[in-house]
Design a protein around this motif. Structure first.
Motif, PDB file in Angstrom:
ATOM      1  N   UNK A  18       0.814  -1.223   0.000  1.00 43.69           N
ATOM      2  CA  UNK A  18       0.000   0.000   0.000  1.00 43.69           C
ATOM      3  C   UNK A  18       0.845   1.270   0.000  1.00 43.69           C
ATOM      4  N   UNK A  19       2.112   1.154   0.416  1.00 42.41           N
ATOM      5  CA  UNK A  19       3.025   2.292   0.394  1.00 42.41           C
ATOM      6  C   UNK A  19       3.904   2.304  -0.841  1.00 42.41           C
ATOM      7  N   UNK A  20       3.611   1.401  -1.779  1.00 43.76           N
ATOM      8  CA  UNK A  20       4.402   1.332  -3.000  1.00 43.76           C
ATOM      9  C   UNK A  20       5.753   0.661  -2.816  1.00 43.76           C
ATOM     10  N   UNK A  21       5.956  -0.003  -1.685  1.00 44.32           N
ATOM     11  CA  UNK A  21       7.266  -0.584  -1.393  1.00 44.32           C
ATOM     12  C   UNK A  21       7.331  -2.053  -1.821  1.00 44.32           C
ATOM     13  N   UNK A  22       8.563  -2.512  -2.037  1.00 42.54           N
ATOM     14  CA  UNK A  22       8.801  -3.911  -2.391  1.00 42.54           C
ATOM     15  C   UNK A  22      10.136  -4.359  -1.813  1.00 42.54           C
ATOM     16  N   UNK A  23      10.257  -5.659  -1.625  1.00 44.75           N
ATOM     17  CA  UNK A  23      11.507  -6.298  -1.173  1.00 44.75           C
ATOM     18  C   UNK A  23      11.562  -7.668  -1.827  1.00 44.75           C
ATOM     19  N   UNK A  24      12.578  -7.885  -2.647  1.00 44.67           N
ATOM     20  CA  UNK A  24      12.662  -9.114  -3.441  1.00 44.67           C
ATOM     21  C   UNK A  24      14.046  -9.744  -3.251  1.00 44.67           C
ATOM     22  N   UNK A  25      14.056 -11.002  -2.907  1.00 41.60           N
ATOM     23  CA  UNK A  25      15.332 -11.713  -2.778  1.00 41.60           C
ATOM     24  C   UNK A  25      15.763 -12.251  -4.135  1.00 41.60           C
ATOM     25  N   UNK A  26      17.078 -12.130  -4.419  1.00 40.93           N
ATOM     26  CA  UNK A  26      17.650 -12.572  -5.684  1.00 40.93           C
ATOM     27  C   UNK A  26      18.762 -13.581  -5.424  1.00 40.93           C
ATOM     28  N   UNK A  27      19.174 -14.235  -6.495  1.00 41.44           N
ATOM     29  CA  UNK A  27      20.255 -15.212  -6.388  1.00 41.44           C
ATOM     30  C   UNK A  27      21.604 -14.536  -6.635  1.00 41.44           C
ATOM     31  N   UNK A  28      22.657 -15.055  -5.988  1.00 47.77           N
ATOM     32  CA  UNK A  28      23.986 -14.486  -6.257  1.00 47.77           C
ATOM     33  C   UNK A  28      24.466 -14.828  -7.656  1.00 47.77           C
ATOM     34  N   UNK A  29      25.345 -13.982  -8.188  1.00 43.41           N
ATOM     35  CA  UNK A  29      25.986 -14.202  -9.489  1.00 43.41           C
ATOM     36  C   UNK A  29      24.954 -14.459 -10.593  1.00 43.41           C
ATOM     37  N   UNK A  30      23.939 -13.599 -10.641  1.00 40.18           N
ATOM     38  CA  UNK A  30      22.861 -13.756 -11.624  1.00 40.18           C
ATOM     39  C   UNK A  30      22.531 -12.411 -12.260  1.00 40.18           C
ATOM     40  N   UNK A  31      22.067 -12.480 -13.540  1.00 37.09           N
ATOM     41  CA  UNK A  31      21.613 -11.299 -14.264  1.00 37.09           C
ATOM     42  C   UNK A  31      20.095 -11.346 -14.407  1.00 37.09           C
ATOM     43  N   UNK A  32      19.458 -10.194 -14.215  1.00 38.89           N
ATOM     44  CA  UNK A  32      17.997 -10.127 -14.230  1.00 38.89           C
ATOM     45  C   UNK A  32      17.507  -9.011 -15.139  1.00 38.89           C
ATOM     46  N   UNK A  33      16.281  -9.210 -15.684  1.00 37.63           N
ATOM     47  CA  UNK A  33      15.526  -8.149 -16.332  1.00 37.63           C
ATOM     48  C   UNK A  33      14.320  -7.856 -15.447  1.00 37.63           C
ATOM     49  N   UNK A  34      14.184  -6.592 -15.058  1.00 42.16           N
ATOM     50  CA  UNK A  34      13.102  -6.182 -14.172  1.00 42.16           C
ATOM     51  C   UNK A  34      12.126  -5.308 -14.949  1.00 42.16           C
ATOM     52  N   UNK A  35      10.826  -5.567 -14.753  1.00 44.61           N
ATOM     53  CA  UNK A  35       9.797  -4.741 -15.354  1.00 44.61           C
ATOM     54  C   UNK A  35       8.771  -4.352 -14.297  1.00 44.61           C
ATOM     55  N   UNK A  36       8.464  -3.043 -14.224  1.00 45.99           N
ATOM     56  CA  UNK A  36       7.477  -2.504 -13.287  1.00 45.99           C
ATOM     57  C   UNK A  36       6.301  -2.019 -14.114  1.00 45.99           C
ATOM     58  N   UNK A  37       5.106  -2.585 -13.923  1.00 49.16           N
ATOM     59  CA  UNK A  37       3.949  -2.243 -14.764  1.00 49.16           C
ATOM     60  C   UNK A  37       2.689  -2.111 -13.928  1.00 49.16           C
ATOM     61  N   UNK A  38       1.830  -1.183 -14.384  1.00 44.43           N
ATOM     62  CA  UNK A  38       0.514  -1.032 -13.783  1.00 44.43           C
ATOM     63  C   UNK A  38      -0.379  -0.353 -14.810  1.00 44.43           C
ATOM     64  N   UNK A  39      -1.637  -0.786 -14.863  1.00 50.14           N
ATOM     65  CA  UNK A  39      -2.583  -0.219 -15.821  1.00 50.14           C
ATOM     66  C   UNK A  39      -2.694   1.293 -15.611  1.00 50.14           C
ATOM     67  N   UNK A  40      -2.601   2.031 -16.724  1.00 54.35           N
ATOM     68  CA  UNK A  40      -2.711   3.480 -16.668  1.00 54.35           C
ATOM     69  C   UNK A  40      -1.365   4.191 -16.502  1.00 54.35           C
ATOM     70  N   UNK A  41      -0.249   3.422 -16.456  1.00 53.82           N
ATOM     71  CA  UNK A  41       1.067   4.038 -16.297  1.00 53.82           C
ATOM     72  C   UNK A  41       2.044   3.411 -17.290  1.00 53.82           C
ATOM     73  N   UNK A  42       3.034   4.188 -17.666  1.00 55.76           N
ATOM     74  CA  UNK A  42       4.070   3.701 -18.567  1.00 55.76           C
ATOM     75  C   UNK A  42       5.017   2.782 -17.796  1.00 55.76           C
ATOM     76  N   UNK A  43       5.266   1.600 -18.343  1.00 61.41           N
ATOM     77  CA  UNK A  43       6.112   0.616 -17.666  1.00 61.41           C
ATOM     78  C   UNK A  43       7.560   1.098 -17.589  1.00 61.41           C
TER      79      UNK A  43
END
Length: 619
Positions: free
Chosen positions: A565-590
């Motif tokens: 509700x505060x727009x916050x996030x916390x995500x665990x990732x793996x070591x020595x890895x490459x990621x593509x992140x996408x943030x999307x919501x209807x009515x907003x540019x990703x």
């Protein structure tokens, strides 16, 4: 621990454990005349006096590191591990070696700082490879985690304890006998020179329902003017074996090193049911000490503790057999029981299980209680577990004839005095592997397992697991539930091999004994990497909830998350890895961005510091 050793077995402390101080610490040269007095007080075990002098010099900045080390050792022996650890910290771990380093590790164990204690103990073991104490103590953290995962006893504090030391329980015909240095109502108040506490005496207290009567002095006319106790009786109550450090003399009998000795004396009833005058047992030696007697139920073997020659270290467990011809020669209990540390307070139950206390075997800190069973001519020794053992000193056990209840002593927090008496009831007995099949633990139609995090002890769900039996045959696979548990159908004997795989944990493969249920599996977490942040609107800066975050990697499954509700996030990732992140919501540019955990610090990194996470309205 000093109070225990000094008042009940100080002959050990002086002539062996602490007597070794003369060799271990003889390299310490006093930096002043005043520090010389403190060192002499230390060598004489006049610890309160040594502390007073050392503390004055410490405040004046007049102690060198070796003298500070002696002060820390003194604190530890007076059961003040916090002060001991603090002084060792002042010296600096890198400046510690030998017995100072070992004592520092033991002090940290007592304080429950097992990870640091294990690290220091491993260093001590490397520097002192011949010291068996260290080799047994280097896996303390893993042991404590395993021991505390299972509650084996219900324990309760007895209401007859004093503000001093109460220990050495022995139950006979509904009466509890124990040793205590509580004050007596006498005109002359005798005190020990070393710690200014009263001398030991033996007391008795009659069982009354759920409690005991007010303790009374046993045999007031037969007590000595110095230490008496602990003791034991034979099965029919016609013999007493008592630890005493004087015998028919008002003068202390000293050994060759000027220290008073303890010995075991014997009382027997005559035809008129009166106790005869005590006699000294032939097992006693003039140059050493013996104490803590326990006679087996058949009356044929007397267990005791001694620092005599032929032992393995400090105080050892010994026994002497009795036949119609009299007492035989004393025999050391062997290396499966005794270590370079101190073993004491032997007790044997009706099934031939030997119980004793030790600070040399792997334990939780201080003295722990152990039990040993003889198999094929050799003893197998096991720690008695939690909570009968703690980070403090736990010792002098007595097991009732039912094999399920008994008494022991401990100086753990929450008691009334220096050492206190506790009652215990076994709710989950320690099982020796050779007995496991007889009790149905190694031959059963189902095996239950529990998977937990090695560091947090929390259960881990959704773990893929495979299990092999003791012959290497496949038994089955499963996935752990929310309690971290799973069941494998089938039977095996002795041990199983478990293979487990879980996200964010190292692969696991280990052979485990099947001696209790559930079998506990501890997974080691990989280093923590991750991201956190907050998504906001670009026009007014207000937080955006319910933003979908897609985390994609070429080598792993794609995952999605939502902002709160505060727009916050916390995500665990793996070591020595490459990621593509996408943030999307209807009515907003990703928003799209790349992220790599290569060359990143462990922990959750704030993505707002490197990426603009302000989403623009699409319209």
């Amino acid at each position: 621990m000093f109070r225990i050793l000094s008042i009940i077995f100080f002959f050990i402390s002086i002539s062996t454990l602490f007597g070794q101080d003369r060799e271990q610490f003889q390299h310490i040269v006093p930096s002043s005349g005043k520090s010389g007095k403190a060192i002499r007080a230390f060598n004489d075990m006049a610890y309160p006096k040594a502390i007073r002098i050392f503390e004055d010099l410490l405040q004046e900045g007049e102690l060198n590191n070796s003298e500070k080390g002696l002060l820390a050792v003194t604190y530890y022996r007076l059961n003040e591990p916090v002060k001991a650890a603090y002084v060792f910290t002042q010296i600096g771990e890198e400046n510690l070696s030998g017995e100072f380093l070992y004592t520092y590790a033991r002090a940290l164990q007592t304080l429950g700082k097992y990870r640091s204690a294990e690290r220091i103990m491993k260093r001590y073991a490397r520097e002192n490879p011949d010291d068996t104490r260290a080799r047994k103590q280097i896996n303390t953290l893993s042991f404590v985690n395993s021991a505390t995962a299972t509650k084996r006893y219900e324990i309760s504090l007895l209401d007859i304890n004093s503000s001093n030391s109460d220990f050495g329980p022995f139950m006979s015909n509904g009466t509890l006998f124990f040793a205590s240095d509580r004050d007596l109502e006498t005109a002359i108040k005798r005190r020990t020179a070393r710690d200014h506490k009263p001398y030991l005496n033996v007391f008795k207290s009659v069982s009354q329902g759920q409690g005991f009567s007010q303790p009374e002095l046993l045999f007031p006319k037969l007590k000595s003017i110095f230490h008496d106790g602990p003791l034991c009786f034979n099965a029919d109550g016609t013999e007493i074996f008592l630890t005493r450090n004087t015998f028919h003399s008002v003068f202390k009998q000293k050994g060759s090193d000027d220290y008073n000795r303890l010995m075991i004396i014997h009382f027997s009833r005559d035809a008129n049911n009166k106790w005869n005058s005590p006699t000294e047992l032939p097992l006693n030696e003039p140059g050493s000490s013996s104490g803590h007697p326990f006679l087996t139920p058949d009356g044929k073997r007397l267990w005791f503790t001694s620092n005599r020659e032929g032992g393995f270290g400090g105080s050892d467990i010994w026994y002497v057999d009795r036949s119609p011809d009299g007492w035989h020669r004393p025999v050391n209990a062997g290396k499966e029981i005794n270590t370079e540390g101190d073993e004491m307070f032997p007790f044997e139950d009706q099934n031939g299980i030997l119980y004793f206390s030790s600070d040399g075997h792997l334990g939780m800190g201080g003295l722990d209680l152990f039990m040993a069973k003889k198999t094929e001519g050799k003893y197998v020794t096991k720690n008695m577990g939690h909570p009968i053992n703690s980070g403090k000193d736990d010792f002098s056990i007595f097991v009732n004839d039912d094999g399920k209840t008994g008494f022991f002593a401990s100086n753990r927090p929450g008691g009334q005095g220096d050492d206190d008496l506790y009652h215990f009831t076994i709710i989950k007995p320690v099982v020796f592997e050779e007995d496991a099949s007889l009790q149905g633990l190694n031959n059963q139609n189902q095996l239950t397992f529990r998977i937990i995090d090695q560091e947090t002890e929390n259960p881990i769900e959704n773990v893929d697991v495979g299990v092999l039996d003791n012959r290497g045959q496949y038994m089955g696979k499963a996935i752990s539930d929310k309690e971290g548990e799973f069941i494998i159908n089938g039977s095996t004997k002795g041990e199983v091999t478990v293979m487990a795989a879980a996200e964010f944990y190292y692969p696991y493969e280990k052979t485990l004994p099947v001696t209790e249920s559930p079998v506990v599996i501890r997974l080691n977490p990989i280093p923590l990497y991750g991201i956190h942040g907050q998504i906001t609107r670009s026009d007014n800066g207000s937080p955006l909830s319910d933003v979908t975050i897609t985390v994609a990697s070429a080598s792993r499954d794609t995952r999605t998350f939502k902002t709160d509700s505060e727009g916050r996030f916390r995500i665990r990732l793996h070591p020595y890895s490459n990621y593509k992140l996408e943030f999307s919501r209807t009515g907003f540019t990703s928003i799209q961005t790349n992220y790599s955990t290569f060359s990143k610090n462990t922990g959750y990194q704030n993505l707002n510091l490197t990426v603009s996470l302000k989403m623009r309205p699409a319209f």
